[in-house]
Write an enzyme that holds these catalytic residues in place. Structure first.
Site, PDB file in Angstrom:
ATOM      1  N   ASP A  86      -8.072   1.017  -3.111  1.00 41.79           N
ATOM      2  CA  ASP A  86      -9.009   1.138  -1.996  1.00 41.79           C
ATOM      3  C   ASP A  86      -9.638   2.527  -2.056  1.00 41.79           C
ATOM      4  O   ASP A  86      -8.956   3.542  -1.931  1.00 41.79           O
ATOM      5  CB  ASP A  86      -8.282   0.927  -0.672  1.00 41.79           C
ATOM      6  CG  ASP A  86      -9.238   0.764   0.500  1.00 41.79           C
ATOM      7  OD1 ASP A  86     -10.435   1.094   0.350  1.00 41.79           O
ATOM      8  OD2 ASP A  86      -8.801   0.315   1.575  1.00 41.79           O
ATOM      9  N   GLN A  90     -11.720  -8.756   2.176  1.00 47.76           N
ATOM     10  CA  GLN A  90     -10.553  -8.493   3.008  1.00 47.76           C
ATOM     11  C   GLN A  90     -10.825  -9.052   4.400  1.00 47.76           C
ATOM     12  O   GLN A  90     -11.805  -8.677   5.045  1.00 47.76           O
ATOM     13  CB  GLN A  90     -10.196  -7.012   3.160  1.00 47.76           C
ATOM     14  CG  GLN A  90      -8.949  -6.913   4.036  1.00 47.76           C
ATOM     15  CD  GLN A  90      -8.450  -5.533   4.368  1.00 47.76           C
ATOM     16  OE1 GLN A  90      -7.490  -5.415   5.125  1.00 47.76           O
ATOM     17  NE2 GLN A  90      -9.051  -4.505   3.834  1.00 47.76           N
ATOM     18  N   LYS A 132      -9.601  -8.612   7.605  1.00 46.10           N
ATOM     19  CA  LYS A 132      -8.766  -7.620   8.286  1.00 46.10           C
ATOM     20  C   LYS A 132      -8.431  -8.148   9.671  1.00 46.10           C
ATOM     21  O   LYS A 132      -9.227  -8.082  10.595  1.00 46.10           O
ATOM     22  CB  LYS A 132      -9.476  -6.266   8.346  1.00 46.10           C
ATOM     23  CG  LYS A 132      -8.602  -5.143   8.841  1.00 46.10           C
ATOM     24  CD  LYS A 132      -9.242  -3.782   8.615  1.00 46.10           C
ATOM     25  CE  LYS A 132      -9.115  -3.353   7.179  1.00 46.10           C
ATOM     26  NZ  LYS A 132      -9.580  -1.954   6.977  1.00 46.10           N
ATOM     27  N   GLU A 181     -11.602  -1.938  -3.941  1.00 45.77           N
ATOM     28  CA  GLU A 181     -11.995  -2.185  -2.549  1.00 45.77           C
ATOM     29  C   GLU A 181     -12.859  -1.036  -2.035  1.00 45.77           C
ATOM     30  O   GLU A 181     -12.573   0.137  -2.280  1.00 45.77           O
ATOM     31  CB  GLU A 181     -10.745  -2.321  -1.687  1.00 45.77           C
ATOM     32  CG  GLU A 181     -11.022  -2.671  -0.232  1.00 45.77           C
ATOM     33  CD  GLU A 181      -9.757  -2.941   0.558  1.00 45.77           C
ATOM     34  OE1 GLU A 181      -9.838  -2.942   1.791  1.00 45.77           O
ATOM     35  OE2 GLU A 181      -8.685  -3.153  -0.060  1.00 45.77           O
ATOM     36  N   THR A 200      -3.683  -3.868   8.887  1.00 44.06           N
ATOM     37  CA  THR A 200      -3.676  -2.418   8.988  1.00 44.06           C
ATOM     38  C   THR A 200      -2.263  -1.879   9.075  1.00 44.06           C
ATOM     39  O   THR A 200      -1.365  -2.542   9.603  1.00 44.06           O
ATOM     40  CB  THR A 200      -4.478  -1.960  10.222  1.00 44.06           C
ATOM     41  OG1 THR A 200      -4.355  -0.543  10.369  1.00 44.06           O
ATOM     42  CG2 THR A 200      -3.975  -2.619  11.494  1.00 44.06           C
ATOM     43  N   ASP A 206     -14.717  -4.678   2.449  1.00 44.40           N
ATOM     44  CA  ASP A 206     -13.933  -4.316   3.630  1.00 44.40           C
ATOM     45  C   ASP A 206     -14.863  -3.776   4.711  1.00 44.40           C
ATOM     46  O   ASP A 206     -15.096  -4.421   5.726  1.00 44.40           O
ATOM     47  CB  ASP A 206     -12.857  -3.295   3.257  1.00 44.40           C
ATOM     48  CG  ASP A 206     -12.025  -2.841   4.460  1.00 44.40           C
ATOM     49  OD1 ASP A 206     -12.188  -3.432   5.547  1.00 44.40           O
ATOM     50  OD2 ASP A 206     -11.233  -1.907   4.321  1.00 44.40           O
ATOM     51  N   HIS A 209      -2.896   0.132  -3.777  1.00 43.81           N
ATOM     52  CA  HIS A 209      -3.831   0.539  -2.740  1.00 43.81           C
ATOM     53  C   HIS A 209      -4.311   1.967  -3.005  1.00 43.81           C
ATOM     54  O   HIS A 209      -5.471   2.203  -3.255  1.00 43.81           O
ATOM     55  CB  HIS A 209      -3.215   0.410  -1.336  1.00 43.81           C
ATOM     56  CG  HIS A 209      -4.161   0.734  -0.210  1.00 43.81           C
ATOM     57  ND1 HIS A 209      -4.325   2.001   0.283  1.00 43.81           N
ATOM     58  CD2 HIS A 209      -4.980  -0.058   0.515  1.00 43.81           C
ATOM     59  CE1 HIS A 209      -5.218   1.991   1.266  1.00 43.81           C
ATOM     60  NE2 HIS A 209      -5.633   0.748   1.426  1.00 43.81           N
ATOM     61  N   GLN A 252       0.826  -1.207   0.000  1.00 41.19           N
ATOM     62  CA  GLN A 252       0.000   0.000   0.000  1.00 41.19           C
ATOM     63  C   GLN A 252       0.863   1.262   0.000  1.00 41.19           C
ATOM     64  O   GLN A 252       1.887   1.334   0.671  1.00 41.19           O
ATOM     65  CB  GLN A 252      -0.964   0.003   1.185  1.00 41.19           C
ATOM     66  CG  GLN A 252      -0.345  -0.171   2.548  1.00 41.19           C
ATOM     67  CD  GLN A 252      -1.415  -0.268   3.630  1.00 41.19           C
ATOM     68  OE1 GLN A 252      -2.573   0.065   3.430  1.00 41.19           O
ATOM     69  NE2 GLN A 252      -1.011  -0.733   4.801  1.00 41.19           N
TER      70      GLN A 252
END
Length: 417
Positions: A236, A327, A329, A271, A358, A305, A194, A172
């Site tokens: 994203d 995702q 997470k 995303e 994250t 997400d 990302h 990302q």
């Protein structure tokens, strides 16, 4: 047998920051690295605050100490997630509810120890941050006791074959969305960039700025990459198709088809195109979006997400066919064993299993997550922590390669014997 005889806690730092998503979405301007304006999500004293963590150490009967890190996600308190991580609160709950259950436990029983530590004996669940960090330590302790990798422990628990191939890594960019693309291409990252498309300035009045960015990324890959380098392009959007274009699933699908045209020649993942505000609406509308994308025949795929947090959420999104990829997470799921279950469920459902996480977590939690992704053969996994590209690729990539080297040696030794 090696037993847990004590548990200690240590303050730790996350790698990035906790951000108030609601405040940022409201249109606050950036002031350098900070945001000018007031927070809106409970627990935030500022819109952007340094991420905190708390390490949990299992003291074993032979004197070894095995660690895991309790931490939350960058956008804590948003989209049904646990509240903002508070180190004092987490420490208190950990000491009172989780730690006493583990004293005297045998290290080799990772699954039993996780179940025991996280059993819900009151009206409140054990905070997911505690489940996340403690499960890291408990799986690592079992690996220590058995003299093997965490990957092998997870494979044993879920009756999976030992992995022999690496998992594609997704990097990302953070706000350095052009400079960091160059880094990713030079390092031949599998999935990129990302993009952090989290504001009107990055998306554009009707998405024009974002479409131009897609074209730029595709062009940069062609210019800097080797002829055989064909990464997946994954962006994203933090709900910005819904905020800046349309919330209608049919219109969203049409816009995503334009995105695919801008990324011609590359597989495209989008995303969080829209945030519908709550879980049921998210599932219903994403199911409609997936159906419309499939009907259009566009190569653009949607990644879930927001509102897809826990193991049960992942199952429900998969059952409703409300994503092409979910995702998973990891801090929002909680126990790493539940992350393993989520990856397995997505794969059996024919849905891509992105083992995420994250930027706000730690080097230790990032390395622990590698073992779950490897054991369950996730579709891809996030290079983390932080937003610097190089560090995440280094930490996750090296852990993956070292682990695979150990497993290959073990398999080769067994064949000889």
């Amino acid at each position: 047998m090696t037993e847990i005889v004590d548990i200690i806690l240590s303050e730790a730092n996350g790698s990035f920051f906790y951000d108030d998503q609601a405040a940022i979405r409201s249109g606050l301007e950036q002031d350098g690295f900070t945001y000018a304006g007031n927070p809106q999500t409970p627990g935030f004293t500022k819109v952007r605050i340094p991420s905190a963590a708390l390490s949990i150490g299992l003291v074993l009967s032979d004197g070894a100490v095995i660690w895991g890190d309790m931490v939350s996600v960058q956008y804590s308190g948003a989209a049904g997630r646990d509240p903002l991580f508070d180190r004092d609160t987490i420490a208190t709950v950990c000491r009172e509810r989780a730690m006493p259950k583990l004293i005297g436990s045998e290290c080799v029983n990772a699954a039993e120890n996780c179940a025991k530590a996280f059993a819900n004996n009151s009206n409140e669940h054990v905070p997911l941050a505690i489940q996340y960090g403690a499960s890291q330590a408990l799986i690592a302790a079992a690996a220590y006791a058995k003299r093997c990798t965490m990957t092998e422990i997870i494979c044993e628990i879920f009756d999976e074959s030992l992995p022999t191939k690496p998992i594609p890594i997704f990097s990302q960019s953070g706000d350095e969305r052009k400079l960091n693309v160059d880094k990713m291409v030079l390092k031949k990252v599998d999935v990129l960039p990302h993009g952090l498309i989290n504001s009107k300035e990055k998306f554009g009045p009707q998405g024009e700025i974002f479409l131009d960015y897609i074209r730029w990324v595709a062009g940069r890959v062609r210019k800097l990459g080797a002829p055989d380098y064909q990464p997946v392009l994954h962006f994203d959007l933090y709900g910005w198709i819904g905020l800046g274009y349309s919330r209608d699933p049919i219109e969203v699908a049409r816009f995503m088809a334009k995105c695919a045209d801008a990324a011609t020649g590359f597989e495209l993942l989008i995303e969080s195109p829209v945030d519908y505000g709550e879980r049921a609406a998210q599932i219903d509308n994403y199911a409609a979006l997936v159906a419309e994308l499939d009907a259009l025949g566009t190569p653009a795929k949607v990644v879930a997400d927001e509102h897809c947090n826990t193991l049960q959420d992942v199952r429900d999104f998969c059952d409703a066919k409300a994503a092409h990829v979910v995702q998973i997470k990891t801090p929002d799921v909680g126990s790493l064993l539940d992350t393993a279950r989520a990856i397995g469920y997505a794969k059996k459902s024919g849905v891509g299993a992105y083992s995420g996480g994250t930027s706000a977590e730690t080097d230790l939690s990032a390395r622990a997550c590698v073992h779950v992704a490897l054991a369950m053969q996730a579709t891809m996994m996030l290079a983390k922590p932080g937003m610097g590209v190089d560090e995440g690729i280094c930490i996750v990539g090296n852990e993956q390669n070292r682990t695979l080297a150990q497993i290959r040696r073990r398999l080769a030794t067994e064949r000889v014997q």
